[in-house]
Enzyme design. Structure first.
Site, PDB file in Angstrom:
ATOM      1  N   LYS A  47     -17.930 -15.319  27.054  1.00  0.00           N
ATOM      2  CA  LYS A  47     -16.670 -15.093  27.776  1.00  0.00           C
ATOM      3  C   LYS A  47     -15.508 -15.086  26.783  1.00  0.00           C
ATOM      4  O   LYS A  47     -15.478 -15.898  25.856  1.00  0.00           O
ATOM      5  CB  LYS A  47     -16.489 -16.206  28.808  1.00  0.00           C
ATOM      6  CG  LYS A  47     -15.290 -16.042  29.732  1.00  0.00           C
ATOM      7  CD  LYS A  47     -15.260 -17.169  30.771  1.00  0.00           C
ATOM      8  CE  LYS A  47     -14.117 -17.043  31.747  1.00  0.00           C
ATOM      9  NZ  LYS A  47     -14.103 -18.147  32.745  1.00  0.00           N
ATOM     10  N   SER A 122     -13.688 -16.632  37.449  1.00  0.00           N
ATOM     11  CA  SER A 122     -13.137 -15.781  36.425  1.00  0.00           C
ATOM     12  C   SER A 122     -14.150 -15.271  35.403  1.00  0.00           C
ATOM     13  O   SER A 122     -13.838 -14.340  34.659  1.00  0.00           O
ATOM     14  CB  SER A 122     -12.020 -16.531  35.696  1.00  0.00           C
ATOM     15  OG  SER A 122     -12.540 -17.663  35.022  1.00  0.00           O
ATOM     16  N   SER A 146     -15.500 -21.074  38.177  1.00  0.00           N
ATOM     17  CA  SER A 146     -15.579 -19.783  37.489  1.00  0.00           C
ATOM     18  C   SER A 146     -16.918 -19.420  36.871  1.00  0.00           C
ATOM     19  O   SER A 146     -17.095 -18.278  36.447  1.00  0.00           O
ATOM     20  CB  SER A 146     -14.505 -19.700  36.410  1.00  0.00           C
ATOM     21  OG  SER A 146     -13.280 -19.365  37.004  1.00  0.00           O
TER      22      SER A 146
HETATM   23  N1  GLN Z   1     -10.596 -19.463  40.760  1.00  0.00           N
HETATM   24  C1  GLN Z   1     -10.108 -20.735  40.332  1.00  0.00           C
HETATM   25  C2  GLN Z   1      -8.730 -20.557  39.738  1.00  0.00           C
HETATM   26  O1  GLN Z   1      -8.242 -19.492  39.814  1.00  0.00           O
HETATM   27  C3  GLN Z   1     -11.040 -21.328  39.314  1.00  0.00           C
HETATM   28  C4  GLN Z   1     -10.947 -20.655  38.007  1.00  0.00           C
HETATM   29  C5  GLN Z   1     -11.830 -21.259  36.968  1.00  0.00           C
HETATM   30  O2  GLN Z   1     -12.758 -21.999  37.266  1.00  0.00           O
HETATM   31  N2  GLN Z   1     -11.513 -20.960  35.729  1.00  0.00           N
HETATM   32  O3  GLN Z   1      -8.133 -21.463  39.212  1.00  0.00           O
END
Ligand code: GLN
Length: 445
Positions: A47, A122, A146
């Site tokens: 990532k 994400s 994410s």
């Molecule tokens: N979707 C959640 C956020 O927008 C979690 C994102 C993540 O785990 N990086 O914060």
């Protein structure tokens, strides 16, 4: 390698899982002449908020378009020590803020099951790459879901380890008290192998747990016999719809036929997890992202005066969701509001951790869906709140620092639907064993 790159040639123009990608021949040349190791010559996708020396680390932000890290993340160094190669860097929501990978400054990633739909986020690029057969395995990061949510939406396996089990050194900080690196793989066994390689104490991360590395694969057994699995009422609301509810019933029936006992439980604080998370994560993000001032990192707006230069660099560099989080976090931390919002959210976080601890006195693991819906369409969740709601079932365990895994649980509307198992702190062995048993029983791969 041939198969991966055939898939890449065919699918990547549509999927857009990678922001940078090694050439097959480079990887093949490097793979030769290595010692025999666990991942000898195997390419792993990373990532793009995890630092590597091989490629830029952009966090899918305009602000870091050309940023090259002078060092690499501990998790990456450990994979390389096991013989792996960095295959490329995968797309994400900018600074990992989002649940669809639409918040990338470099265009969205699409779901390999249906390119009109998002891969989740994400870590959407990592999940899509694995699902499309463009990568064997990938690293993602999980702050509030994410790793697990995109794994669920792409029909692959995603593991969030116990907070502190995998070093955050070289993971670009979003919300430091929640962030952790986790593997996204085709199978539970692959996740166990990846975890064995990346977990373990790292003196360069002050929150790293002082535990030796372990072999999670060796003792792995596909076993559910005698386990008590908790099924929280709050993770099974009517709104899931008949197909998803029927799947959850099927999971329970399979688990019971493998010798597990299903016990209905209640986690009444679940509804407070989302608001607490968005205060805490945004507060930490507003502090962590203060370092992007146009002085040290890439994007610098021309301006006659330094204050203006900083403001303009940030205005140009950050996308709208990142700005929203910074504004929310700065507000939550500001004088006069601190106790009302941030301090209160911290108290809620403690209560949620206690609620899980109490549940784990009765059951060994918690079972439920990873996400309330399968993959949604690009552009469908334009309102930020509706996007935040897709992390309803992944955020509570993240606040409590618990390990959790998403495995393919079947189909809803013809799209992958993830099964989530949550365990007590450091229960990774149990979690992976149970996940393997369910993976075999459901055989949805
Ligand atoms: N979707 C959640 C956020 O927008 C979690 C994102 C993540 O785990 N990086 O914060």
């Amino acid at each position: 390698m041939e198969e991966l790159y055939r898939n890449i040639a065919e699918k990547e123009p549509i999927i857009h899982a990678f922001l940078s990608l090694a050439q097959k021949d480079e990887l093949l040349a490097e793979a030769k002449g290595q010692e025999h190791t666990d991942l000898q010559g195997l390419p792993i996708a990373i990532k793009d908020n995890i630092c590597t020396r091989e490629f830029p680390t952009t966090c899918a932000s305009r602000l870091l378009t050309d940023y090259r890290s002078p060092y690499e993340a501990t998790a990456v160094a450990r994979l390389k020590a096991a013989g792996a190669q960095v295959q490329g860097k995968t797309n994400l929501d900018e600074f990992a803020m989002g649940s669809s990978t639409e918040n990338s400054a470099f265009g969205p990633t699409r779901n390999p099951w249906d390119p009109a739909r998002v891969p989740g986020g994400s870590s959407g690029g990592s999940a899509a790459a694995v699902a499309a057969g463009e990568a064997l395995a990938a690293l993602g990061s999980d702050t509030g879901g994410s790793v697990r949510q995109p794994a669920a939406l792409c029909g692959v396996v995603g593991l969030r380890p116990t907070y502190g089990l995998v070093s955050r050194y070289g993971l670009v900080a979003f919300a430091s008290s929640l962030d952790i690196i986790g593997p996204i793989t085709r199978s539970v066994r692959d996740a166990a192998l990846m975890l064995s390689l990346i977990a373990g104490y790292d003196p360069r991360d002050s929150t790293s747990l002082r535990l030796p590395s372990q072999d999670y694969l060796r003792e792995l057994q596909p076993n559910l016999a005698g386990l008590r699995l908790g099924l929280p009422r709050e993770y099974r609301p009517k709104e899931l719809g008949p197909q998803a509810l029927a799947l959850v019933d099927r999971w329970c029936a399979e688990a019971e036929s493998l010798g597990a006992q299903i016990q209905e439980i209640s986690l009444p604080l679940t509804e407070y997890a989302l608001p607490a998370y968005y205060l805490i994560a945004s507060a930490e993000a507003s502090a962590n992202l203060a370092r992007y001032d146009g002085v040290r990192y890439t994007l610098r707006a021309p301006a006659p005066e330094v204050g203006e230069m900083i403001a303009q660099s940030r205005t140009l560099g950050f996308g709208p969701e990142v700005k929203r989080r910074i504004a929310l976090g700065t507000f939550a931390l500001s004088a006069g509001y601190y106790d009302q919002y941030y301090a209160k959210a911290q108290k809620v976080r403690t209560l949620i951790a206690q609620e899980f601890a109490k549940a784990f006195e009765e059951v060994q693991l918690i079972l439920g869906p990873t996400s309330p819906t399968p993959a949604f369409r690009l552009g469908e969740k334009a309102d930020p709140l509706s996007m935040y709601l897709s992390d309803l079932f992944t955020i509570p365990s993240a606040l409590a620092g618990l390990p959790a895994i998403s495995i393919p649980g079947g189909a809803v509307d013809g799209l992958p639907f993830g099964l989530q198992l949550i365990g007590p702190r450091l229960s990774e062995k149990l979690l992976l064993s149970a996940a393997w048993a369910l993976e075999e029983a459901l055989s949805t791969r």
